[in-house]
Design an enzyme around this catalytic site. Structure first.
Site, short mmCIF file in Angstrom:
data_model
loop_
_atom_site.label_atom_id
_atom_site.label_comp_id
_atom_site.label_asym_id
_atom_site.label_seq_id
_atom_site.Cartn_x
_atom_site.Cartn_y
_atom_site.Cartn_z
N SER A 156 -3.38 9.55 -0.61
CA SER A 156 -4.15 9.31 0.61
C SER A 156 -3.55 10.08 1.79
CB SER A 156 -4.14 7.80 0.92
OG SER A 156 -4.44 7.58 2.28
N GLN B 76 -6.60 13.19 -1.01
CA GLN B 76 -7.77 12.62 -0.32
C GLN B 76 -7.66 12.92 1.17
OE1 GLN B 76 -7.23 9.16 1.52
NE2 GLN B 76 -8.95 9.96 2.69
N LYS C 34 -15.89 11.09 -1.99
CA LYS C 34 -15.56 9.71 -2.38
C LYS C 34 -16.19 8.72 -1.41
CE LYS C 34 -11.58 6.62 -3.09
NZ LYS C 34 -11.50 5.70 -1.95
N ARG D 48 -13.96 -3.19 0.84
CA ARG D 48 -13.16 -3.36 2.08
C ARG D 48 -13.90 -2.92 3.33
NH1 ARG D 48 -7.71 -3.84 1.00
NH2 ARG D 48 -6.90 -2.58 2.70
N TYR E 6 -8.95 12.44 4.98
CA TYR E 6 -9.73 11.83 6.08
C TYR E 6 -10.05 12.97 7.01
CZ TYR E 6 -8.95 6.78 5.51
OH TYR E 6 -8.98 5.48 5.09
N HIS F 255 -15.12 1.36 -1.59
CA HIS F 255 -13.77 1.20 -1.04
C HIS F 255 -13.16 -0.13 -1.49
CE1 HIS F 255 -11.59 3.61 2.12
NE2 HIS F 255 -10.78 2.59 2.07
C1 LIG Z 1 -4.83 -1.42 0.48
C2 LIG Z 1 -5.85 -0.35 0.25
C3 LIG Z 1 -5.80 0.82 1.00
C4 LIG Z 1 -6.71 1.85 0.76
N1 LIG Z 1 -6.59 3.03 1.45
C5 LIG Z 1 -7.41 4.06 1.15
C6 LIG Z 1 -7.21 5.33 1.74
O1 LIG Z 1 -6.28 5.56 2.53
N2 LIG Z 1 -8.05 6.33 1.39
C7 LIG Z 1 -9.09 6.15 0.50
O2 LIG Z 1 -9.83 7.09 0.20
N3 LIG Z 1 -9.29 4.94 -0.07
C8 LIG Z 1 -8.47 3.92 0.22
N4 LIG Z 1 -8.64 2.71 -0.42
C9 LIG Z 1 -9.74 2.54 -1.41
C10 LIG Z 1 -9.29 2.95 -2.81
O3 LIG Z 1 -9.11 4.33 -2.91
C11 LIG Z 1 -10.31 2.53 -3.87
O4 LIG Z 1 -11.58 3.00 -3.49
C12 LIG Z 1 -10.37 1.03 -4.10
O5 LIG Z 1 -9.09 0.45 -4.07
C13 LIG Z 1 -11.01 0.75 -5.45
O6 LIG Z 1 -11.15 -0.62 -5.66
P1 LIG Z 1 -10.15 -1.54 -6.51
O7 LIG Z 1 -8.99 -1.79 -5.62
O8 LIG Z 1 -10.98 -2.72 -6.78
O9 LIG Z 1 -9.75 -0.77 -7.73
C14 LIG Z 1 -7.74 1.67 -0.20
C15 LIG Z 1 -7.79 0.49 -0.95
C16 LIG Z 1 -6.85 -0.50 -0.75
C17 LIG Z 1 -6.91 -1.74 -1.59
#
Ligand SMILES: Cc1cc2nc3c(=O)[nH]c(=O)nc-3n(C[C@H](O)[C@H](O)[C@H](O)COP(=O)(O)O)c2cc1C
Length: 384
Positions: A112, A133, A257, A284, A135, A281
């Protein structure tokens, strides 16, 4: 040692339970939570688990292989490690632990932009195999510099994130006053004191910082100023005008993504992306989101021959990965599962979680009498 770990933690749920005991509450809740009322996070998993698969016991069957091709590369399993921000806060040194494990198991690790390890270090650990990845920065000069660094680090894949036009509304983080470094409120200090291994490791590796962004972050900012700097520096909003120069500059594979609709899939195809990751995500961002497996069921049959379709959000086991691959995904990613592994087991967590998921996945393939990962769609029961 490995046998002891295997019998104590045979599932992601076991790892989550252990991680909860070892990680301070404010950091665990940042990892574990969804957003708003946590509808999307639970729907992701429950919808995946509605998918049913049919075995073919009387078929002439050899042995199954978990090797999978995506974007012109071959991996040892059909899953990889999704990008997660602030990893060092949840477990000190966790991005290194996971990148090393991914490299050893020949599966992709996505770094990330906002995690606590730099592009250069990720590349060193994985011999240039880590994906990055991005941003999208507001300033083109910053964007170009980061892209140049990813290219110099030999990143094979740039993953552009589109699903954070605004920050998710996450009640736990709001209550915990989450910030980097964590706010030293009395409650947070008490939480840290209750987790001695985490605290010792944090002392050893130092306070987590956004390593890739270090060259651009002015020194000596206080917390509020750091937050303002990040807000000013990155804009999650993407459109064709912003994507075109990235596609023109980036010679490697480009993946979008966060796709959650047919329209965005069509746009991604038109704009020259090599692949998309269907993702919400991990529940989230939009609590009213469609589960990603639902999006996959609609999108894969229509567009799977025009662009490589991958998926994340909600998988926690080998059967979940098999259900997703059988539903038409070319590859899958998981975020929390691997972080639970490291939170539970520290240095051994990456290797254990990958080995466990691979064992579970291979068992499903053997049980279905399915030799090749690309044949999994033949086993789906189409009555959902
Ligand atoms: C704590 C946390 C931080 C995340 N930070 C990023 C990030 O910085 N960049 C990004 O593309 N996705 C981020 N994600 C999303 C993850 O890449 C991914 O899409 C997601 O965790 C998939 O779902 P799962 O946790 O159920 O496997 C984050 C997810 C979590 C749980």
């Amino acid at each position: 040692m490995a046998a002891k770990i295997n019998s104590a933690y045979p599932s992601v749920d076991d790892l989550r339970t252990k991680a909860k005991k070892r990680v301070p509450k404010f950091a665990f809740e940042y990892l574990d939570g969804g957003c708003n009322e946590d509808v999307s996070i639970s729907r992701n998993t429950s919808d995946i688990r509605k998918v049913q698969l049919q075995p073919r016991y009387l078929r002439n069957y050899g042995t199954s292989s978990t090797k999978t091709k995506v974007l012109g590369m071959e991996f040892d399993a059909p899953f990889g490690i999704a990008p997660v921000g602030l990893q060092g806060l949840m477990w000190p040194n966790s991005p290194e632990i996971l990148a090393k494990a991914a490299y050893a198991h020949n599966i992709p690790f996505i770094l990330s932009t906002v995690t606590t390890m730099s592009i250069e270090r990720a590349s060193e650990i994985t011999e240039g195999k880590a994906w990055f990845q991005l941003y999208n920065p507001v300033e083109d000069t910053l964007r170009d510099d980061i892209i140049k660094r990813a290219e110099a680090a030999q990143c094979p894949v740039l993953v552009l994130l589109c699903d954070v036009p605004t920050f998710g509304y996450r009640p736990r983080d709001i209550r915990n006053g989450l910030a980097l470094p964590p706010k030293m409120s009395l409650t947070n200090i008490l939480q840290i004191l209750g987790k001695p291994t985490w605290a010792m490791n944090t002392l050893k590796y130092g306070q987590p910082t956004f390593e890739t962004l270090k060259p651009y972050t002015p020194e000596g900012l206080n917390l509020r100023q750091l937050g303002q700097f990040m807000d000013k520096t990155f804009s999650g909003r993407l459109n064709e005008e912003k994507i075109k120069p990235i596609r023109d500059k980036w010679k490697g594979k480009l993946v979008l993504k966060g796709v959650a609709s047919e329209q965005d899939t069509q746009d991604a195809i038109r704009m020259g992306f090599d692949g998309i990751i269907l993702s919400n995500h991990g529940g989230r961002q939009l609590d009213a989101a469609e589960s990603t497996i639902h999006s996959l069921h609609d999108i894969a049959p229509k567009y799977g021959d025009q662009i490589e379709i991958m998926m994340d959000s909600g998988m926690r086991s080998g059967p979940d990965i098999a259900r997703t691959m059988a539903s038409g995904a070319k590859f899958t990613f998981m975020g929390r599962s691997f972080m639970y592994g490291v939170g539970a087991l520290g240095n051994a967590g990456g290797d254990h979680t990958i080995t466990m998921l691979k064992t579970q996945f291979k068992q499903v393939m053997d049980q279905l009498c399915c030799e090749r990962v690309e044949d999994l769609p033949q086993h789906i029961i189409k009555k959902q």
